[in-house]
Each structure stands twice: as structure tokens, then as C-alpha cells.
Scaffold this active site. Structure first.
Site, PDB file in Angstrom:
ATOM      1  N   GLY A 164       0.796  -1.183   0.191  1.00 13.15           N
ATOM      2  CA  GLY A 164      -0.010   0.001   0.027  1.00 13.15           C
ATOM      3  C   GLY A 164       0.969   1.222   0.098  1.00 13.15           C
ATOM      4  O   GLY A 164       1.801   1.291  -0.741  1.00 13.15           O
ATOM      5  N   SER A 215       5.711  -5.436  -1.403  1.00 14.58           N
ATOM      6  CA  SER A 215       5.704  -4.035  -1.658  1.00 14.58           C
ATOM      7  C   SER A 215       6.218  -3.109  -0.547  1.00 14.58           C
ATOM      8  O   SER A 215       7.104  -3.212   0.101  1.00 14.58           O
ATOM      9  CB  SER A 215       4.514  -3.635  -2.333  1.00 14.58           C
ATOM     10  OG  SER A 215       4.641  -2.391  -3.038  1.00 14.58           O
ATOM     11  N   ALA A 216       5.115  -2.267  -0.001  1.00 18.90           N
ATOM     12  CA  ALA A 216       5.548  -1.344   1.159  1.00 18.90           C
ATOM     13  C   ALA A 216       5.879  -2.172   2.459  1.00 18.90           C
ATOM     14  O   ALA A 216       6.850  -1.809   3.454  1.00 18.90           O
ATOM     15  CB  ALA A 216       4.320  -0.478   1.506  1.00 18.90           C
ATOM     16  N   HIS A 229       8.724  -3.145  -7.287  1.00 19.60           N
ATOM     17  CA  HIS A 229       8.242  -2.694  -8.497  1.00 19.60           C
ATOM     18  C   HIS A 229       8.971  -2.191  -9.431  1.00 19.60           C
ATOM     19  O   HIS A 229       9.077  -1.374 -10.062  1.00 19.60           O
ATOM     20  CB  HIS A 229       6.895  -1.587  -8.461  1.00 19.60           C
ATOM     21  CG  HIS A 229       5.876  -2.158  -7.636  1.00 19.60           C
ATOM     22  ND1 HIS A 229       4.710  -2.780  -8.107  1.00 19.60           N
ATOM     23  CD2 HIS A 229       5.646  -2.039  -6.107  1.00 19.60           C
ATOM     24  CE1 HIS A 229       3.859  -3.019  -7.144  1.00 19.60           C
ATOM     25  NE2 HIS A 229       4.361  -2.579  -5.799  1.00 19.60           N
ATOM     26  N   GLU A 271       8.843  -6.441 -10.500  1.00 22.25           N
ATOM     27  CA  GLU A 271       7.598  -7.275 -10.276  1.00 22.25           C
ATOM     28  C   GLU A 271       7.818  -8.765 -10.719  1.00 22.25           C
ATOM     29  O   GLU A 271       8.284  -8.926 -11.917  1.00 22.25           O
ATOM     30  CB  GLU A 271       6.432  -6.455 -10.961  1.00 22.25           C
ATOM     31  CG  GLU A 271       6.314  -5.151 -10.515  1.00 22.25           C
ATOM     32  CD  GLU A 271       4.771  -4.515 -11.199  1.00 22.25           C
ATOM     33  OE1 GLU A 271       4.239  -5.122 -12.068  1.00 22.25           O
ATOM     34  OE2 GLU A 271       4.509  -3.355 -10.596  1.00 22.25           O
TER      35      GLU A 271
END
Lengths: 231, 231
Positions: free
Chosen positions: B89, B122-123, B159, B195
Site C-alpha cells: 500500500g 511491496s511497502a 516494482h 515485479e
């Protein structure tokens, strides 16, 4: 209010030279009465080289450039400035340096009280707004706050990009990021300035100039942006 | 060192379902001994909805999910956790919430001292590293520091995107941004996780898993990343 701002999305359009796409607007903005412009190169690492680029370009438009990084006393340089231009680069680095050199309040006073014309490009446009919360840049340094100079009551997202329906990349689109910002309390409206566009602010009126349209994401909670004309 | 981490670039690959591309690696990582995973949904605004998504998916892999946002005492929930999963997020929002709830040191101790397996996406991968200085996210809130949990001695750029030679957009490429980070003093190496890829860290060894290769930007100044095998 005496405020006069030229907030450019980006300094260089694809295939063009530095400040080439907005050179006429720069001349119209600073006009013939301004002779010397104070340049702020803090957003890039090599400030000498950056200053030379800005100096060479603005010379062709009829302006001499003093760089704040060459000044013995940066605060005094702002106090003496006839016009200010803050260049792009990394917004976090720029804002941190502005605070490190005690220039945030000084620039605000000069622009809002004395009517000194302020031009920003990319990161230099971000720091003119309420906060840098809507920059696209990587947070390579930690500034003492995200609050910025606050010359206008909205935020800007420079280099605004429309979603690419063909993209397979799963990172958030620019619009999704701005909507995430508006999930937070008390956030101002965000003006997405596409590459090639710029915002001219005179007093309480803002006018979009350049070759592209604006993307406007109104705050869900707070103040509307000012009157905005799109030419 | 007991450390065991699974740091995923992104939760969803284009055209696939949530955590679908890494579900086998998740099962291998948590194994049959872990029964319940503590989920941290702080990176998204709607934490109930986010928890349901994670809970439904991990249930199909044989794991029950407790969410830290449903716990009466988040610190105690971390102390009791058999496994931790921090979802993606907004990285700034996530790190701020981890500090607000006093979880940074607690998670660090559990992972490094007690060997509790840590998965991030991700985060959630960004906050496992030295700092969030190399996130791609918009700085929508101001955390008390960019220093993160520090489970590994390098930073991650999730990413990760290669430069697009056909792009006419003038924003910095991902590589240019990371190189700007390395212009600053004492910055760690940065691992760009494209990714589809993920990093498995076991003790002092890191292994790249998934369908894409790593981009490695070594620190100009400081520690090398650990031994890295690319499968």
C-alpha cells in the site's frame, strides 16, 4: 495580495531544450523591469553545473542570474532578490536545504508581502504549495517537515501522467496516489500539471498556460482551489 | 542469526490474483509448523477490507490470519505471533502507523532474536530494510523518521522498472532516482526487485525467487549486500 507566481510542470519537454517550451512565458512573467534573478539550485547534487545551465539559458532571455548557493549569506540574497527561480530535481532534497538555510519564511515574505515574482519548475513548483505530500520524487533525504513555502492554498503534482490502460505494471497510477492522499484528513486540493503546462498565479487568479490541460483532484474536505481559467 | 524473511516485490502480478504468483513460495516459507499469521494492514486506508482479502487468500494456503488492527493490544499481538505478514500500500502511511503503535522495535526483536518468519509485500518489503528512502510511493503522511525496521543491511526498491527507451515522459527513471539517493552520504546498497520477483533471506544468505531478475545498485560508500544467489 501582490503574489505573482509561474509554476512550471517541468523544465524540459521531450525533444526540446532547457526551459525552451516556456521561454516566452518566462519573459512575459519577469518582464523588462527585472534585471537579475536569484536561482535556487538545491534540488540537484551538482549545484555549480546546475547554475551554469540556468544562467546560460536565462541570459539568452535577457536576465542575469545570481545563485543562492554562491551567496555568502543566502537569507540576505533572498532579501535583495528582484525575482526568484527555484529549479527542479529532488523535492525532498530541495525542501530540506530550504529549511537548512532558513529560507522558507524569507521567501514566503518576499513573495506575499513584497510581490517579488517567483518561478518554480517541477520540485520548485512543489515547494511553492501547501506541502510536498504530492511530489513524485524518491524520499532520498528526510526534511524537518513536508510543509512547504505555502504561496498558494493547494498542492501540485508536476509531471502529471494519465493512467495508461495498456500498462502491465502494478504500481499505483498517479490518480490512485492522489486519491490515497485525499483519504488522509485535512488535505488540500491537488492540481496535476501535465508536462508542457504551467500555472500563472496573479493575486487570487490562476491561469493555465502551455500545451496541455490540467488534472484537478478537489479536496474532499477543505478549501476549493482558486478561480482557474484554462486557456 | 535466526532471521527468516520473504520480501515480495508486489502482491499481484498483472492478470493474476492476490498473492497468486508467490503462493508456493509462501507455503514453503511459513511451512506446516506455522498455523496463524499476524497480518499488518496499515498501508491501506480500509483495513477491514484489506484484512479480508489477506485472510481469504491465506486460508486457501492453510493459514489462519489475525490482523494487528483487530488486536486490543498490537504490541502483545506481535509478541505472540508465530509469523508476520506486512501487506503493501502506501509506505509512508505504513511506517508512520508502525511507529504510532510502537511496533518497529517489537517486530525487529521478534524476527532477529526469536526467528519469527517475516513476509512483506511491496511497502511491507520496504519497511523491512534500512529505510524507506527508496520507496516509489507518494509521501501522503509524514512519519517520525524514514528509518525502518532494519531486518537487512540494504534497501529495496520494489516494482523496479527498467528505463523505457521509447518514453517521452521527462520524470527521472527509476535508476536515476536510485543514483540520486547514492549521491547522499552513507547510503546502503539498493536492490531493485522487479515485479514477479521476491527475495528469500535465511540467516546471512539471500536468494532471489520468482520470474524476474534483480537490479542491484551497490552503495558507493558502505556495506556490500549479503551473498546473493539468483536462481
Amino acid at each position: 495580495m501582490k503574489r505573482r507566481l509561474l509554476l512550471v510542470s517541468n523544465s524540459t519537454v521531450h525533444g526540446g531544450g532547457y526551459l525552451e517550451h516556456c521561454q516566452q512565458q518566462i519573459k512575459d512573467f519577469f518582464g523588462p523591469q527585472v534585471k537579475r534573478i536569484l536561482f535556487v539550485p538545491y534540488a540537484l547534487h551538482n549545484q555549480d553545473s546546475y547554475t551554469k545551465t540556468a544562467r546560460d539559458k536565462l541570459k539568452t532571455l535577457g536576465y542575469e542570474v545570481d545563485s543562492v548557493h554562491e551567496a555568502a549569506d543566502p537569507v540576505e540574497a533572498v532579501r535583495q532578490a528582484e525575482g526568484i527561480f527555484i529549479g527542479g530535481g529532488n523535492t525532498f532534497r530541495l525542501l530540506k536545504a530550504l529549511y537548512d538555510h532558513n529560507l522558507v519564511t524569507e521567501i514566503k515574505n518576499r513573495v506575499l508581502q513584497d510581490g517579488v515574482p517567483y518561478m518554480g519548475s517541477s520540485a520548485g513548483s512543489n515547494v511553492a504549495t501547501v506541502s510536498i505530500n504530492t511530489t513524485n520524487d524518491m524520499p532520498i533525504v528526510y526534511p524537518p517537515t513536508f510543509s512547504a513555502i505555502g504561496l498558494v492554498p493547494f498542492n501540485i503534482n508536476p509531471h502529471y501522467l494519465d493512467p495508461d490502460p495498456n500498462s502491465k505494471h502494478m504500481g499505483e497510477t498517479r490518480e490512485q496516489r492522489i486519491l490515497q492522499y485525499h483519504e488522509e484528513p485535512d488535505t488540500p486540493s491537488v492540481l496535476g500539471l501535465r508536462e508542457g503546462s504551467m500555472l500563472l498565479v496573479e493575486g487570487n487568479q490562476a491561469t493555465l498556460l502551455g500545451s496541455t490541460k490540467l488534472y484537478l483532484c478537489k479536496s474532499p474536505l477543505t478549501a476549493e482551489p482558486e478561480t482557474l481559467r484554462q486557456h
